[in-house]
Each structure stands twice: as C-alpha cells, then as structure tokens.
Design a protein around this motif. Structure first.
Motif, mmCIF file in Angstrom:
data_model
loop_
_atom_site.group_PDB
_atom_site.id
_atom_site.type_symbol
_atom_site.label_atom_id
_atom_site.label_comp_id
_atom_site.label_asym_id
_atom_site.label_seq_id
_atom_site.Cartn_x
_atom_site.Cartn_y
_atom_site.Cartn_z
ATOM 1 N N TYR A 36 0.825 -1.204 0.000
ATOM 2 C CA TYR A 36 0.000 0.000 0.000
ATOM 3 C C TYR A 36 0.859 1.255 0.000
ATOM 4 O O TYR A 36 0.580 2.224 -0.724
ATOM 5 C CB TYR A 36 -0.937 0.025 1.193
ATOM 6 C CG TYR A 36 -1.684 1.328 1.306
ATOM 7 C CD1 TYR A 36 -2.692 1.649 0.406
ATOM 8 C CD2 TYR A 36 -1.356 2.256 2.286
ATOM 9 C CE1 TYR A 36 -3.361 2.863 0.480
ATOM 10 C CE2 TYR A 36 -2.023 3.464 2.370
ATOM 11 C CZ TYR A 36 -3.019 3.768 1.467
ATOM 12 O OH TYR A 36 -3.666 4.962 1.547
ATOM 13 N N ALA A 40 0.914 4.123 -2.872
ATOM 14 C CA ALA A 40 0.602 5.528 -2.596
ATOM 15 C C ALA A 40 1.760 6.434 -3.015
ATOM 16 O O ALA A 40 1.543 7.512 -3.598
ATOM 17 C CB ALA A 40 0.289 5.714 -1.118
ATOM 18 N N ARG A 44 1.756 9.390 -5.941
ATOM 19 C CA ARG A 44 2.203 10.759 -5.668
ATOM 20 C C ARG A 44 3.250 11.189 -6.689
ATOM 21 O O ARG A 44 3.216 12.312 -7.207
ATOM 22 C CB ARG A 44 2.783 10.873 -4.259
ATOM 23 C CG ARG A 44 3.079 12.328 -3.860
ATOM 24 C CD ARG A 44 3.789 12.416 -2.532
ATOM 25 N NE ARG A 44 5.145 11.880 -2.601
ATOM 26 C CZ ARG A 44 6.003 11.905 -1.581
ATOM 27 N NH1 ARG A 44 5.628 12.419 -0.421
ATOM 28 N NH2 ARG A 44 7.209 11.402 -1.701
ATOM 29 N N LEU A 118 -1.819 13.610 -1.048
ATOM 30 C CA LEU A 118 -1.309 12.290 -1.422
ATOM 31 C C LEU A 118 -0.140 11.879 -0.527
ATOM 32 O O LEU A 118 0.123 10.685 -0.344
ATOM 33 C CB LEU A 118 -0.863 12.299 -2.894
ATOM 34 C CG LEU A 118 -1.981 12.381 -3.935
ATOM 35 C CD1 LEU A 118 -1.399 12.573 -5.327
ATOM 36 C CD2 LEU A 118 -2.835 11.127 -3.907
ATOM 37 N N TYR A 121 -0.448 9.478 2.612
ATOM 38 C CA TYR A 121 -0.619 8.035 2.447
ATOM 39 C C TYR A 121 0.721 7.313 2.318
ATOM 40 O O TYR A 121 0.767 6.091 2.281
ATOM 41 C CB TYR A 121 -1.445 7.743 1.201
ATOM 42 C CG TYR A 121 -2.827 8.354 1.211
ATOM 43 C CD1 TYR A 121 -3.821 7.895 2.070
ATOM 44 C CD2 TYR A 121 -3.148 9.389 0.342
ATOM 45 C CE1 TYR A 121 -5.080 8.462 2.072
ATOM 46 C CE2 TYR A 121 -4.420 9.950 0.322
ATOM 47 C CZ TYR A 121 -5.376 9.489 1.194
ATOM 48 O OH TYR A 121 -6.622 10.041 1.188
ATOM 49 N N THR A 122 1.819 8.085 2.213
ATOM 50 C CA THR A 122 3.108 7.457 1.906
ATOM 51 C C THR A 122 3.962 7.207 3.133
ATOM 52 O O THR A 122 4.962 6.511 3.053
ATOM 53 C CB THR A 122 3.912 8.339 0.927
ATOM 54 O OG1 THR A 122 4.241 9.577 1.572
ATOM 55 C CG2 THR A 122 3.100 8.631 -0.331
ATOM 56 N N ASN A 139 -8.576 2.606 1.192
ATOM 57 C CA ASN A 139 -7.617 3.713 1.129
ATOM 58 C C ASN A 139 -7.059 3.921 -0.273
ATOM 59 O O ASN A 139 -6.858 5.054 -0.708
ATOM 60 C CB ASN A 139 -6.462 3.465 2.112
ATOM 61 C CG ASN A 139 -6.894 3.633 3.539
ATOM 62 O OD1 ASN A 139 -8.072 3.847 3.821
ATOM 63 N ND2 ASN A 139 -5.955 3.528 4.463
ATOM 64 N N SER A 140 -6.788 2.817 -0.973
ATOM 65 C CA SER A 140 -6.237 2.940 -2.326
ATOM 66 C C SER A 140 -7.265 3.564 -3.263
ATOM 67 O O SER A 140 -6.907 4.332 -4.165
ATOM 68 C CB SER A 140 -5.784 1.576 -2.849
ATOM 69 O OG SER A 140 -6.867 0.650 -2.851
ATOM 70 N N GLN A 142 -9.374 5.792 -2.364
ATOM 71 C CA GLN A 142 -9.346 7.217 -2.033
ATOM 72 C C GLN A 142 -8.141 7.903 -2.683
ATOM 73 O O GLN A 142 -8.232 9.033 -3.148
ATOM 74 C CB GLN A 142 -9.293 7.402 -0.517
ATOM 75 C CG GLN A 142 -9.462 8.847 -0.080
ATOM 76 C CD GLN A 142 -9.603 8.980 1.421
ATOM 77 O OE1 GLN A 142 -9.615 7.990 2.143
ATOM 78 N NE2 GLN A 142 -9.717 10.209 1.900
ATOM 79 N N VAL A 143 -6.995 7.214 -2.720
ATOM 80 C CA VAL A 143 -5.808 7.759 -3.375
ATOM 81 C C VAL A 143 -6.079 8.003 -4.859
ATOM 82 O O VAL A 143 -5.754 9.058 -5.411
ATOM 83 C CB VAL A 143 -4.603 6.806 -3.210
ATOM 84 C CG1 VAL A 143 -3.456 7.234 -4.102
ATOM 85 C CG2 VAL A 143 -4.153 6.773 -1.763
ATOM 86 N N THR A 146 -8.348 10.878 -5.412
ATOM 87 C CA THR A 146 -7.644 12.138 -5.177
ATOM 88 C C THR A 146 -6.841 12.540 -6.408
ATOM 89 O O THR A 146 -6.855 13.697 -6.837
ATOM 90 C CB THR A 146 -6.703 12.013 -3.960
ATOM 91 O OG1 THR A 146 -7.471 11.677 -2.808
ATOM 92 C CG2 THR A 146 -5.961 13.312 -3.709
#
Length: 283
Positions: A36, A40, A44, A118, A121-122, A139-140, A142-143, A146
């Motif tokens: 994950y 992320a 980015r 972004l 998430y990293t 979550n992915s 949502q990334v 975004t």
C-alpha cells in the motif's frame, strides 16, 4: 476499480501509463506488507510527473506573471498549477476578460491541497503497515480518486478558459484565413485560382507562455486551370471546379486585446489525396 481506464485516458505519456500500471502491480502484490505504501508513493510521483509535463520549467519562466519565489529559482508547485491552467495569460488579462480571479486562486489552492494530500498516504507507520486488505482497498480507492480529482480540476478550468476564448474568435479567425501559397494544389494544374475558403471547425488547442494556438480546418474551393493562354482563348483549355480539405493553425500573441492583430497563420496543409484516387482500388 472502475476508474482504472478513466485515469489511463487522462495520462499523457507512455511513461506515465507504465508508472500507473507498476503502481497497481505493487498494490496487488499481497506478499509485500509495503504494497500500500509503495502504491501511494508511486501515485504521488505520478501526480508530480503529470504536473511537470503540463508545465515545463522554461515555459513557466517565460511567462510575464512569473517571479522567483524559491532560493534556487525553481517554479513552485503553485506556479506549475497556474501555468497548467492559464499558460502565459496574466491575472490582469483574465480579470479584464471578466474571469473571477479569486475563484481561480481558490481552484489553484484546491489543486495544491489535493497534491499535498497524497503525501499522507506514503508515510510508513504501524497504522498503515498493518492495514487489513479491506482497509487497503478503501484507502487505495481514495488515493486514486484524489489523483483523478487533481487532473479533472486542472482540465475543467482549462476547458472553461478555452471555451471562453473560442467564443470570441470566430469572426476574426475566419477573416484571418487568407490566400497563401498552396504547393499541393500547384502540382495538380499549371494554374489555379482560389474561389472561396470555408472554415468547418476550429478550436483552441494550446495556451503556451506566449501564444494562444487555434487549430482550424475547412475546405478550399478552387478552379484548376489547364491549357496555355492561346489554347484557352481558342476554347481548348479546361477549368475544373474542385474542393480540397485543409488544416492550419493561427497563433495569437497573448495580449489584453484578444483576438489581436498580432498573429501568425501557418502554411495550409491541403489534402489533395482524393484527386489521385486510391491506388488500392486498381487491384
């Protein structure tokens, strides 16, 4: 996820598509607890490359609105977003054209916040390192949403600006399509005359640091003239009325008075292929 294909369509280069595919491959590698985080981080970086491809540093620095805001004289993220949306058009010109500058600044702020979001998430910490599969899926998603929002926000405002400009150029643009040298047509007959030019489509294709570029297509209606002067006087000449599609570009200099008289018209690309017929039909 449903938006995989949608995101691929808005990516610009093969590298960006490959990076996106690699990001998804990381996400799908369930043997790696960092899947994950890797995903992320890659998205980015994809957003960074995407923004840089829309906003080359040299082009930004040529803009009248550019000023140094960093110690190394590199464009800021905000300046890159600004260029991606409005090119070299200054806020003062946009304001004169009736655009809400405060709304534009808010749009740029939203884009920057979207890019910055972004980053959260990293970071690797226990909360994300031990994520369950169902949470990684959430979550992915949502990334990706975004990143999609980032691209769509830039694109929507850019299209809004282009639509505004399109609505102000038709009359001027049509009158600017002037007679020029048509090498393609010259090869069809010893002489020709232009009877009329018809614009069938036009749209603003690009806003650079210096120019607003309009793609124009249409038809040239010409008379192809055969025979010498004497042959034509004696009635042995031949005139053929023909129409040929053409494409060209008009490059308007960015100024308060748009469209301005400061513009250039590219040589016409006249398509005469139909005149020669399709060789495949002979076989």
């Amino acid at each position: 996820m449903d938006n995989f294909d949608k995101i691929k369509k808005i990516l610009i280069s093969p590298f960006e598509i490959d990076l996106f595919d690699a990001s998804l491959a990381s996400l799908n590698d369930k043997t790696n607890k960092l899947r994950y985080n890797n995903f992320a981080y890659s998205i980015r970086e994809l957003s960074r490359h995407f923004l840089y491809s829309l906003s080359p540093e040299l082009s930004i620095k040529k803009c009248r609105w550019y000023k140094t805001e960093t110690t190394d004289d590199k464009p800021t993220r905000g300046q890159r977003v600004k260029y991606a949306i409005q090119g070299g058009i200054t806020d003062e010109i946009l304001k004169k054209w009736g655009f809400d500058i405060d709304e534009l600044k808010e749009t740029i702020k939203i884009v920057i916040e979207t890019i910055n979001s972004l980053s959260k998430y990293t970071h690797i910490n226990p909360d994300v390192f031990y994520l369950k599969d169902v949470d990684i899926e959430k979550n992915s998603k949502q990334v990706l949403e975004t990143f999609e929002k980032l691209v769509e926000t830039i694109d929507e405002y850019r299209e809004k600006l282009k639509c505004f400009l399109d609505g102000h150029i038709e009359e001027h643009m049509i009158s600017s399509v002037v007679t020029t040298f048509f090498e393609n047509i010259d090869s069809l007959a010893p002489h020709h005359s232009l009877n009329d030019s018809e614009v069938s489509d036009y749209h603003i294709s690009e806003i650079t640091d210096e120019e607003i570029i309009v793609n124009v297509s249409g038809f040239l209606h010409v008379t192809l003239e055969y025979g010498s002067r004497q042959e034509r006087r004696e009635g042995d000449g031949l005139d053929l009325e023909e129409s040929f599609p053409f494409e060209t570009k008009i490059k308007y200099e960015i100024s308060e008075d748009f469209p301005s008289d400061k513009h250039e018209i590219d040589d016409y690309d006249v398509d005469t292929s139909e005149w020669y017929g399709d060789d495949d039909d002979e076989y």
